[in-house]
Scaffold this active site. Structure first.
Site, PDB file in Angstrom:
ATOM      1  CB  ILE A   1      -0.980   0.006   1.212  1.00 58.53           C
ATOM      2  CG1 ILE A   1      -1.809   1.289   1.263  1.00 58.53           C
ATOM      3  CG2 ILE A   1      -0.268  -0.216   2.528  1.00 58.53           C
ATOM      4  CD1 ILE A   1      -2.935   1.343   0.301  1.00 58.53           C
ATOM      5  CE1 TYR A   2       5.596   5.419  -1.188  1.00 55.80           C
ATOM      6  CE2 TYR A   2       4.866   5.747  -3.452  1.00 55.80           C
ATOM      7  CZ  TYR A   2       5.683   6.104  -2.400  1.00 55.80           C
ATOM      8  OH  TYR A   2       6.564   7.147  -2.534  1.00 55.80           O
TER       9      TYR A   2
ATOM     10  N   GLY B   1      -2.150  11.924   3.572  1.00 55.54           N
ATOM     11  CA  GLY B   1      -2.953  12.727   4.494  1.00 55.54           C
ATOM     12  C   GLY B   1      -4.284  13.151   3.910  1.00 55.54           C
ATOM     13  CD  GLN B   2      -4.550  15.060  -0.925  1.00 53.13           C
ATOM     14  OE1 GLN B   2      -5.425  14.919  -1.768  1.00 53.13           O
ATOM     15  NE2 GLN B   2      -3.362  15.567  -1.205  1.00 53.13           N
ATOM     16  N   GLY B   3      -6.549  10.762   2.799  1.00 55.47           N
ATOM     17  CA  GLY B   3      -7.461   9.624   2.905  1.00 55.47           C
ATOM     18  C   GLY B   3      -7.351   8.623   1.763  1.00 55.47           C
TER      19      GLY B   3
ATOM     20  CB  SER C   1      -8.008   5.553   4.871  1.00 55.35           C
ATOM     21  OG  SER C   1      -7.066   5.932   5.841  1.00 55.35           O
TER      22      SER C   1
ATOM     23  CE1 TYR D   1      -1.613   0.361   6.778  1.00 54.39           C
ATOM     24  CE2 TYR D   1       0.217  -0.777   7.803  1.00 54.39           C
ATOM     25  CZ  TYR D   1      -0.318  -0.097   6.734  1.00 54.39           C
ATOM     26  OH  TYR D   1       0.433   0.114   5.619  1.00 54.39           O
TER      27      TYR D   1
END
Length: 170
Positions: free
Chosen positions: A94-95, A102-104, A107, A140
């Site tokens: 995940i990258y 920081g913009q979601g 996530s 996480y």
């Protein structure tokens, strides 16, 4: 994140995915370990029997930009099997590029992988993180993940290259 789109990767994204794989390896201080090629990504992810799936976060091209969308993040995952819990999805990478963190986006990719896992009847969703990446671990945990090293003492091992050949007697 309004202009960022999360979608299934397409074969034509492999060059940009490889660029991000190399960025991730540099961030993790493991650049010398990247051996994958764009051709291997194409063959392994978009052939007759794909070995992985990938979500990408992309930005639409600027007006007049002939290069198409720019991929700024990815989540590469595949399915494994747990003898204790059955079907499992494993998020290998995940990258998100630094300027879009920081913009979601990360996530959102993680949530989409969780949705895929549920849709495929998986009982769990696994991933690994380097012990110094406290920011990722905090994310996480905030999303509900359990640290298996803390909780159960698990350690990950690998047999690479020569060790694997020696083990196989070749």
């Amino acid at each position: 994140m309004a202009s960022v789109r999360i979608r299934e990767a397409e074969e034509g994204d492999c060059g940009q995915i490889l660029r991000l794989i190399r960025e991730l390896a540099e961030y993790e201080k493991l650049s010398d370990q990247v051996q994958i090629s764009e051709e291997a990504l194409r063959a392994d992810g978009f052939g007759e029997k794909p070995l992985y799936r990938c979500l990408v976060a992309d930005l639409p091209p600027a007006p007049g930009d002939a290069q198409g969308p720019r991929v700024v993040g990815y989540g590469l995952y595949y399915f494994i099997y747990s003898t204790w819990k059955g079907r499992t999805v494993y998020l290998e990478d995940i990258y998100v590029t630094p300027e879009y963190r920081g913009q979601g986006i990360g996530s959102t990719i993680i949530r989409r992988v969780a949705q895929v896992a549920l849709d495929q009847g998986c009982s769990q969703f696994r991933l690994a993180v380097l012990d110094w990446n406290q920011k990722a671990m905090a994310l996480y945990k905030a999303l509900g993940a359990q640290d298996l090293t803390e909780a159960e003492g698990w350690h990950a091992f690998t047999f690479d290259g020569e060790a694997m050949r020696k083990l196989a007697g070749k």
